[in-house]
Design an enzyme around this catalytic site. Structure first.
Site, mmCIF file in Angstrom:
data_model
loop_
_atom_site.group_PDB
_atom_site.id
_atom_site.type_symbol
_atom_site.label_atom_id
_atom_site.label_comp_id
_atom_site.label_asym_id
_atom_site.label_seq_id
_atom_site.Cartn_x
_atom_site.Cartn_y
_atom_site.Cartn_z
ATOM 1 N N CYS A 2 32.055 39.293 27.006
ATOM 2 C CA CYS A 2 32.024 39.945 25.695
ATOM 3 C C CYS A 2 30.915 40.999 25.637
ATOM 4 O O CYS A 2 29.884 40.861 26.282
ATOM 5 C CB CYS A 2 31.735 38.923 24.613
ATOM 6 N N ARG A 27 32.861 45.776 30.827
ATOM 7 C CA ARG A 27 32.543 44.354 30.961
ATOM 8 C C ARG A 27 33.801 43.489 30.961
ATOM 9 O O ARG A 27 33.754 42.324 31.348
ATOM 10 C CB ARG A 27 31.629 43.914 29.800
ATOM 11 N N TRP A 76 36.005 38.701 25.421
ATOM 12 C CA TRP A 76 36.668 38.181 26.623
ATOM 13 C C TRP A 76 36.893 36.706 26.341
ATOM 14 O O TRP A 76 35.937 35.937 26.239
ATOM 15 C CB TRP A 76 35.757 38.384 27.836
ATOM 16 N N ASN A 102 28.441 36.374 22.136
ATOM 17 C CA ASN A 102 28.817 36.323 23.551
ATOM 18 C C ASN A 102 28.269 35.011 24.080
ATOM 19 O O ASN A 102 27.090 34.725 23.905
ATOM 20 C CB ASN A 102 28.178 37.522 24.275
ATOM 21 N N GLY A 103 29.112 34.195 24.715
ATOM 22 C CA GLY A 103 28.632 32.926 25.258
ATOM 23 C C GLY A 103 29.501 31.777 24.796
ATOM 24 O O GLY A 103 30.619 31.987 24.297
ATOM 25 N N GLU A 485 35.697 39.656 51.489
ATOM 26 C CA GLU A 485 35.525 40.705 50.480
ATOM 27 C C GLU A 485 36.784 41.576 50.376
ATOM 28 O O GLU A 485 37.203 41.947 49.278
ATOM 29 C CB GLU A 485 34.290 41.556 50.826
ATOM 30 N N LYS A 489 38.903 42.034 46.952
ATOM 31 C CA LYS A 489 39.163 43.347 46.350
ATOM 32 C C LYS A 489 40.659 43.544 46.128
ATOM 33 O O LYS A 489 41.081 44.036 45.087
ATOM 34 C CB LYS A 489 38.647 44.474 47.268
ATOM 35 N N GLU A 492 41.917 41.189 43.211
ATOM 36 C CA GLU A 492 41.424 41.479 41.855
ATOM 37 C C GLU A 492 41.951 42.809 41.312
ATOM 38 O O GLU A 492 42.136 42.957 40.110
ATOM 39 C CB GLU A 492 39.897 41.395 41.754
ATOM 40 N N HIS A 508 44.735 26.754 62.749
ATOM 41 C CA HIS A 508 44.552 25.413 62.174
ATOM 42 C C HIS A 508 45.368 25.234 60.892
ATOM 43 O O HIS A 508 45.086 24.326 60.110
ATOM 44 C CB HIS A 508 43.067 25.150 61.912
ATOM 45 N N LYS A 604 33.030 42.142 33.928
ATOM 46 C CA LYS A 604 32.038 42.684 34.859
ATOM 47 C C LYS A 604 30.894 41.714 35.072
ATOM 48 O O LYS A 604 30.421 41.511 36.182
ATOM 49 C CB LYS A 604 31.501 44.017 34.309
HETATM 50 O O1 M6R Z 1 26.677 40.462 38.852
HETATM 51 P P1 M6R Z 1 26.918 39.561 40.011
HETATM 52 O O2 M6R Z 1 26.686 40.229 41.310
HETATM 53 O O3 M6R Z 1 26.182 38.265 39.918
HETATM 54 O O4 M6R Z 1 28.472 39.210 39.918
HETATM 55 C C1 M6R Z 1 29.067 38.275 40.768
HETATM 56 C C2 M6R Z 1 30.570 38.385 40.741
HETATM 57 O O5 M6R Z 1 31.043 38.089 39.449
HETATM 58 C C3 M6R Z 1 31.060 39.771 41.133
HETATM 59 O O6 M6R Z 1 30.550 40.145 42.373
HETATM 60 C C4 M6R Z 1 32.602 39.808 41.186
HETATM 61 O O7 M6R Z 1 33.064 38.979 42.191
HETATM 62 C C5 M6R Z 1 33.043 41.252 41.400
HETATM 63 N N1 M6R Z 1 33.559 41.792 40.185
HETATM 64 C C6 M6R Z 1 34.094 41.409 42.420
HETATM 65 O O8 M6R Z 1 34.432 42.749 42.595
#
Ligand code: M6R
Length: 609
Positions: A2, A27, A76, A102-103, A485, A489, A492, A508, A604
């Protein structure tokens, strides 16, 4: 997560609050709203979906230009589906208060039951509506809202950043935080509250970072901060933000993500500035007074976790420090006695510095008396402030939800850290340190030249593979972290199912999935593991699997697509691999018409557990 915005001043507050919300869109959110006081009443305008829906509603409001104090929110969803009735601000039953939050209020059901017994009714599924009514209930017995807030916040357990307005004095912003970010922006004749600085950066660079357990009360010309447990006044230090609004804009690129991928050479350069002592070592004065750890625990989430996993190879090989790498949400619930304050160091990595699980892990380590180091991008973030030592990655604002340049900046800092410890322990062989330092320093220029070519190839391959329903990403050694990674990517951004695997694990179990419709993206660099990776490729081909090989040399194998990139020195090759993975996912997602900068369901900065 949020986004919160609050404004009080001399300008039309609704457009200012709306603009703030636009700057917080990155965000991630699924509904939005704005609230304000007008003619002795509190009003809220809310809508599900994107901000343009809210904007249409606001445009019908005649009050838009007359109100000079407003609060806004992008939600969110945590409690309740993303519908208008769950969007913030929420209004108390007696219509005396509106609140954005937020929270998560963990005991909200218990509080709700008590309030229902007192006759309160609820129109949403949210914990926020419970909180605003709890505050309204306490207000009945308190001289002012500040005192009511104090009592209510003592009863509400969990994480929150909140901002609220009272009907009696609708020009005064009240705000409080506990384990969720909230920043106060100080203007001339106007003041701001927001979850992140870009929300008000066009108006002021002067900020105060609120701490957990603090309450802010602000009108257009003054502010005070109180400790929420006893309402003692807190003297806050004002800080000036150095980066500009331009850094937080697209600068001619189609998406923030594309801009941020192309910023990576500069990010490496900035990360190394002042850190390399030509060519004899790394300068990290922040750590000079700390002992060298016998064991390093690296704790992080998502992309930051992958940066940590990649760096474990550097710490073990360059500094001879054993590394235990853990996902923060797992680490925080492990048996505590595994940490040894005398020998261990906990290194947390977080772009935002606000990720709830990573912050909790950091706090646990501190409670155990273990030294903590935070690698963060956002200056003044919670992790940056709470770690014993913070190393800033200097990547500038990362707006796209998908993390790109932040990972590169973390890798740069982690490489410096591994060299630093290797040097202090005197375990880096003669001449090796200089070679590594020179290779690092050469990266920005080499990467800058390579990026346009990588982008073109990514576009070509994306057209060929965009219809795949599933993908494997495979690598060995340090490239395993990159495979994870790459898969993250792709899923997501494009919502294509992708799994990252250590190439040697395929036999395996996972290889059972391989068929002509399940391609594999294999990272096969010119290192001692190549013969092993080659065997894994052959095994996939034997099952009619299609293969893209990303490599830095002339591989002696025939596959569907070979993607040739420049070679780095050992694990530094990752700096060339990573942008290819980013470009590929970006191009697939864009080709499929996905919302690249704000993928569905994602936020974010993940400030809830
Ligand atoms: O702000 P942070 O680096 O702690 O965030 C961790 C993850 O939420 C963040 O890296 C997330 O996996 C990315 N949006 C992926 O692209």
């Amino acid at each position: 997560m949020c986004g919160i915005v609050g404004y009080t001043g001399h300008r039309p507050a609704i457009p200012v609050a709306f603009e703030g919300l636009e700057h917080l869109e990155y965000r991630g959110y699924d509904s939005a709203g704005i609230g304000y006081g007008f003619q002795n009443k509190l009003e809220v305008v809310r809508s599900a979906g994107k901000l343009k829906n809210l904007s249409e509603k606001i445009s019908h409001s005649t009050t838009a230009l007359t109100v000079t104090c407003a609060i806004g929110h992008t939600r969110w969803a945590t409690h309740g589906v993303p519908e208008e009735r769950n969007a913030h601000p929420h209004i108390s039953n007696d219509k005396s208060l509106i609140l954005v939050h937020n929270g998560i209020i963990e005991n909200y059901l218990e509080i709700k039951e008590n309030l229902v017994r007192k006759g309160y009714t609820f129109h949403s599924d949210t914990d926020t509506e419970v909180l605003v009514n709890l505050i309204a209930e306490e207000r009945k017995n308190q001289p002012d809202l500040l005192h009511a807030l104090r009592i209510a916040l003592q009863k509400a357990h969990g994480a929150y950043a909140i901002c609220l307005l009272e009907r009696e004095n609708p020009e005064i912003l009240y705000a409080a935080r506990m384990a969720a970010p909230l920043i106060f922006g100080i203007g001339i004749g106007e003041n701001f509250v927001a979850s992140d600085i870009p929300a008000f950066l066009s108006y002021t660079r002067n900020v105060v970072f609120l701490e957990d357990g603090e309450i802010l009360v602000a009108d257009a010309n003054s502010y005070s901060v109180y400790r929420s447990d006893d309402l003692a006044c807190v003297q806050k230090q004002e800080q000036c933000i150095q980066w500009s609004m331009q850094a937080a804009q697209k600068g001619g690129f189609r998406h923030f993500m594309l801009k941020e991928i192309f910023e990576q050479p500069q990010v490496i350069k900035d990360g190394l500035t002042g850190r390399i002592r030509e060519w004899q070592g790394v300068v990290l004065p922040e750590l000079d007074n700390l002992t060298i750890p016998r064991r390093l625990h690296i704790v992080a989430c998502g992309t930051s976790y992958h940066a940590g996993l990649w760096s474990s190879h550097l710490f073990e090989s360059w500094a001879r420090i054993p590394v235990q790498i853990e996902i923060a949400s797992e680490f925080r619930y492990k048996e505590r006695f595994l940490l040894d304050p005398a020998e261990d160091l906990v290194l947390v990595i977080s772009q935002s510095g606000e990720t709830a699980d990573t912050l909790a892990a950091l706090r646990i380590a501190r409670e155990q008396g273990v030294t903590t180091v935070g690698i963060c991008n956002v200056v003044g973030s919670s992790i940056a402030r709470e770690a014993d030592v913070v190393l800033y990655t200097q990547a500038g604002p990362e707006i796209s939800v998908a993390s790109t340049k932040a990972m590169t900046s973390q890798m740069t800092m982690l490489a410096c850290l591994a060299i630093y410890y290797g040097e202090r322990k005197q375990v880096l062989e003669e001449g090796r340190e200089e070679k590594i330092l020179r290779a690092l320093a050469d990266l920005p220029k080499r990467l800058e030249e390579a990026l346009p070519v990588m982008h073109t190839e990514a576009k070509r391959l994306s057209r060929k593979y965009a219809q795949a329903k599933s993908f494997f990403y495979l690598g060995r050694g340090h490239c395993f972290a990159l495979a994870l990674e790459g898969a993250l990517k792709l899923k997501e951004l494009s919502y294509i199912h992708a799994e990252g695997y250590a190439a040697g694990e395929m036999k395996h179990g996972p290889i059972a999935l391989i068929d002509p419709n399940f391609p594999s993206f294999v990272i096969a660099l010119n290192d001692r593991l190549y013969p092993k990776v080659k065997s894994n490729i052959v095994e996939i081909q034997a099952r009619q699997g299609h293969i893209i090989v990303l490599t830095d040399f002339n591989v002696d194998i025939k596959v569907d697509d070979i993607w040739q990139i420049p070679s780095g020195m050992g694990a530094l090759g990752a700096f060339f691999v990573l942008p290819c993975l980013q470009f590929f996912s970006y191009e697939v997602a864009d080709y499929l018409g996905k919302d690249v900068d704000q993928p569905r369901n994602l936020a974010k900065s993940v400030t809830v557990e």
